[in-house]
Design an enzyme around this catalytic site. Structure first.
Site, PDB file in Angstrom:
ATOM      1  N   GLU A   1     -40.513  -1.993 -53.830  1.00  0.00           N
ATOM      2  CA  GLU A   1     -41.310  -2.093 -55.052  1.00  0.00           C
ATOM      3  C   GLU A   1     -42.515  -1.163 -55.049  1.00  0.00           C
ATOM      4  O   GLU A   1     -43.197  -1.024 -56.062  1.00  0.00           O
ATOM      5  CB  GLU A   1     -41.747  -3.540 -55.258  1.00  0.00           C
ATOM      6  CG  GLU A   1     -40.559  -4.445 -55.542  1.00  0.00           C
ATOM      7  CD  GLU A   1     -40.994  -5.845 -55.912  1.00  0.00           C
ATOM      8  OE1 GLU A   1     -42.158  -6.046 -56.298  1.00  0.00           O
ATOM      9  OE2 GLU A   1     -40.148  -6.737 -55.820  1.00  0.00           O
TER      10      GLU A   1
ATOM     11  N   HIS B   1     -44.051   3.290 -50.739  1.00  0.00           N
ATOM     12  CA  HIS B   1     -44.093   3.387 -49.281  1.00  0.00           C
ATOM     13  C   HIS B   1     -42.899   4.179 -48.739  1.00  0.00           C
ATOM     14  O   HIS B   1     -43.035   4.993 -47.837  1.00  0.00           O
ATOM     15  CB  HIS B   1     -44.124   1.977 -48.683  1.00  0.00           C
ATOM     16  CG  HIS B   1     -44.089   1.925 -47.198  1.00  0.00           C
ATOM     17  ND1 HIS B   1     -45.147   2.322 -46.417  1.00  0.00           N
ATOM     18  CD2 HIS B   1     -43.112   1.519 -46.336  1.00  0.00           C
ATOM     19  CE1 HIS B   1     -44.833   2.164 -45.146  1.00  0.00           C
ATOM     20  NE2 HIS B   1     -43.605   1.678 -45.068  1.00  0.00           N
TER      21      HIS B   1
ATOM     22  N   PHE C   1     -33.298  -1.303 -38.249  1.00  0.00           N
ATOM     23  CA  PHE C   1     -33.645  -1.816 -39.576  1.00  0.00           C
ATOM     24  C   PHE C   1     -32.529  -1.415 -40.544  1.00  0.00           C
ATOM     25  O   PHE C   1     -32.108  -0.267 -40.556  1.00  0.00           O
ATOM     26  CB  PHE C   1     -34.991  -1.251 -40.027  1.00  0.00           C
ATOM     27  CG  PHE C   1     -35.609  -1.994 -41.170  1.00  0.00           C
ATOM     28  CD1 PHE C   1     -36.207  -3.222 -40.972  1.00  0.00           C
ATOM     29  CD2 PHE C   1     -35.574  -1.471 -42.450  1.00  0.00           C
ATOM     30  CE1 PHE C   1     -36.773  -3.921 -42.025  1.00  0.00           C
ATOM     31  CE2 PHE C   1     -36.132  -2.158 -43.509  1.00  0.00           C
ATOM     32  CZ  PHE C   1     -36.737  -3.383 -43.299  1.00  0.00           C
TER      33      PHE C   1
ATOM     34  N   PHE D   1     -28.491  15.041 -39.588  1.00  0.00           N
ATOM     35  CA  PHE D   1     -29.346  14.200 -40.420  1.00  0.00           C
ATOM     36  C   PHE D   1     -28.476  13.186 -41.148  1.00  0.00           C
ATOM     37  O   PHE D   1     -27.929  13.463 -42.204  1.00  0.00           O
ATOM     38  CB  PHE D   1     -30.136  15.064 -41.408  1.00  0.00           C
ATOM     39  CG  PHE D   1     -31.240  14.321 -42.108  1.00  0.00           C
ATOM     40  CD1 PHE D   1     -32.470  14.182 -41.498  1.00  0.00           C
ATOM     41  CD2 PHE D   1     -31.045  13.768 -43.359  1.00  0.00           C
ATOM     42  CE1 PHE D   1     -33.509  13.496 -42.136  1.00  0.00           C
ATOM     43  CE2 PHE D   1     -32.064  13.084 -44.005  1.00  0.00           C
ATOM     44  CZ  PHE D   1     -33.292  12.948 -43.385  1.00  0.00           C
TER      45      PHE D   1
ATOM     46  N   ARG E   1     -22.757   5.144 -49.527  1.00  0.00           N
ATOM     47  CA  ARG E   1     -22.869   6.344 -48.701  1.00  0.00           C
ATOM     48  C   ARG E   1     -22.661   6.071 -47.212  1.00  0.00           C
ATOM     49  O   ARG E   1     -22.773   6.967 -46.390  1.00  0.00           O
ATOM     50  CB  ARG E   1     -24.230   6.996 -48.936  1.00  0.00           C
ATOM     51  CG  ARG E   1     -24.312   7.641 -50.314  1.00  0.00           C
ATOM     52  CD  ARG E   1     -25.738   7.845 -50.812  1.00  0.00           C
ATOM     53  NE  ARG E   1     -25.752   8.507 -52.109  1.00  0.00           N
ATOM     54  CZ  ARG E   1     -25.482   7.928 -53.272  1.00  0.00           C
ATOM     55  NH1 ARG E   1     -25.154   6.648 -53.316  1.00  0.00           N
ATOM     56  NH2 ARG E   1     -25.524   8.600 -54.402  1.00  0.00           N
TER      57      ARG E   1
ATOM     58  N   SER F   1     -36.401   3.660 -39.001  1.00  0.00           N
ATOM     59  CA  SER F   1     -36.258   5.103 -39.213  1.00  0.00           C
ATOM     60  C   SER F   1     -37.532   5.865 -38.862  1.00  0.00           C
ATOM     61  O   SER F   1     -37.476   7.010 -38.416  1.00  0.00           O
ATOM     62  CB  SER F   1     -35.868   5.383 -40.667  1.00  0.00           C
ATOM     63  OG  SER F   1     -34.572   4.906 -40.914  1.00  0.00           O
ATOM     64  N   TYR F   2     -38.673   5.227 -39.047  1.00  0.00           N
ATOM     65  CA  TYR F   2     -39.951   5.885 -38.752  1.00  0.00           C
ATOM     66  C   TYR F   2     -40.067   6.245 -37.267  1.00  0.00           C
ATOM     67  O   TYR F   2     -40.719   7.215 -36.913  1.00  0.00           O
ATOM     68  CB  TYR F   2     -41.106   4.967 -39.169  1.00  0.00           C
ATOM     69  CG  TYR F   2     -42.452   5.631 -39.137  1.00  0.00           C
ATOM     70  CD1 TYR F   2     -42.808   6.593 -40.090  1.00  0.00           C
ATOM     71  CD2 TYR F   2     -43.387   5.296 -38.164  1.00  0.00           C
ATOM     72  CE1 TYR F   2     -44.049   7.208 -40.065  1.00  0.00           C
ATOM     73  CE2 TYR F   2     -44.630   5.905 -38.138  1.00  0.00           C
ATOM     74  CZ  TYR F   2     -44.956   6.854 -39.089  1.00  0.00           C
ATOM     75  OH  TYR F   2     -46.181   7.463 -39.060  1.00  0.00           O
TER      76      TYR F   2
ATOM     77  N   THR G   1     -31.530   4.203 -42.496  1.00  0.00           N
ATOM     78  CA  THR G   1     -31.487   3.948 -43.930  1.00  0.00           C
ATOM     79  C   THR G   1     -32.879   3.595 -44.412  1.00  0.00           C
ATOM     80  O   THR G   1     -33.518   2.703 -43.865  1.00  0.00           O
ATOM     81  CB  THR G   1     -30.530   2.780 -44.250  1.00  0.00           C
ATOM     82  OG1 THR G   1     -29.252   3.074 -43.708  1.00  0.00           O
ATOM     83  CG2 THR G   1     -30.402   2.563 -45.747  1.00  0.00           C
TER      84      THR G   1
ATOM     85  N   ILE H   1     -34.626   2.510 -47.894  1.00  0.00           N
ATOM     86  CA  ILE H   1     -34.313   2.059 -49.254  1.00  0.00           C
ATOM     87  C   ILE H   1     -35.613   1.801 -50.005  1.00  0.00           C
ATOM     88  O   ILE H   1     -36.528   1.157 -49.488  1.00  0.00           O
ATOM     89  CB  ILE H   1     -33.454   0.775 -49.222  1.00  0.00           C
ATOM     90  CG1 ILE H   1     -32.143   1.049 -48.470  1.00  0.00           C
ATOM     91  CG2 ILE H   1     -33.168   0.272 -50.634  1.00  0.00           C
ATOM     92  CD1 ILE H   1     -31.294  -0.183 -48.214  1.00  0.00           C
TER      93      ILE H   1
END
Length: 157
Positions: free
Chosen positions: A87, A90, A22, A115, A129, A57-58, A82, A84
């Site tokens: 809205e 979460h 993702f 990390f 980054r 990432s989860y 990543t 991000i």
């Protein structure tokens, strides 16, 4: 007074890199930075680097934990992803869960985990980054594990 510090050379070390698909365009930059540091600074050979792709990432902590539970070949692991802000809030829950889980796994397994997970407010911060004006966090995560492998070996002996 005794001072302990470690160098970055680790040519015989085996490193796993777990990367989120993702936001792949960002994470590819992180991966390139990590591989560059491992090969150029640590002198790690291609055959000693294993790359594992996960959906997001989860999922990083689960695969990380299983990898280290069933495979003791690795000197260190680098987690790249990543998260991000959208809205809703979460992303805060995902970022907190992933960060806490990785720290817990690192302490439990006593292995360095780099990390390299960006937690940003917007896409521009992530770009900055992952090879932009603020460097590459994948490169930094790899540099950290290179040093930590040697430091842990010194402290254990």
């Amino acid at each position: 007074m005794k001072t302990i510090h470690a160098d970055l050379y680790n040519s015989d070390s085996k490193i796993a890199i777990i990367v989120s698909k993702f936001n792949k365009h960002i994470n590819n930059n992180l991966l390139e930075g990590a591989i560059h540091a491992l090969q150029k600074i640590g002198q790690i050979k291609d055959e000693n680097i294993t790359i594992i792709w996960v959906p997001g990432s989860y999922e990083l902590p689960l695969v990380l934990n299983i990898l280290l539970k069933y495979n003791s070949n690795f000197s260190a692991v680098i987690a790249l992803g990543t998260i991000i802000k959208g809205e809703t809030d979460h992303f805060k829950h995902i970022a907190s869960s992933v960060s806490s889980s990785i720290i817990e796994i690192m302490q439990k397994r006593e292995i360095p985990i780099g990390f390299g997970i960006l937690i940003t407010k917007n896409m521009q911060q992530a770009l900055d980054r992952s090879g932009g004006k603020f460097g590459n966090k994948g490169y930094e995560a790899a540099m950290t594990v290179l040093e930590m492998i040697n430091l842990i070996n010194i402290v254990k002996n």
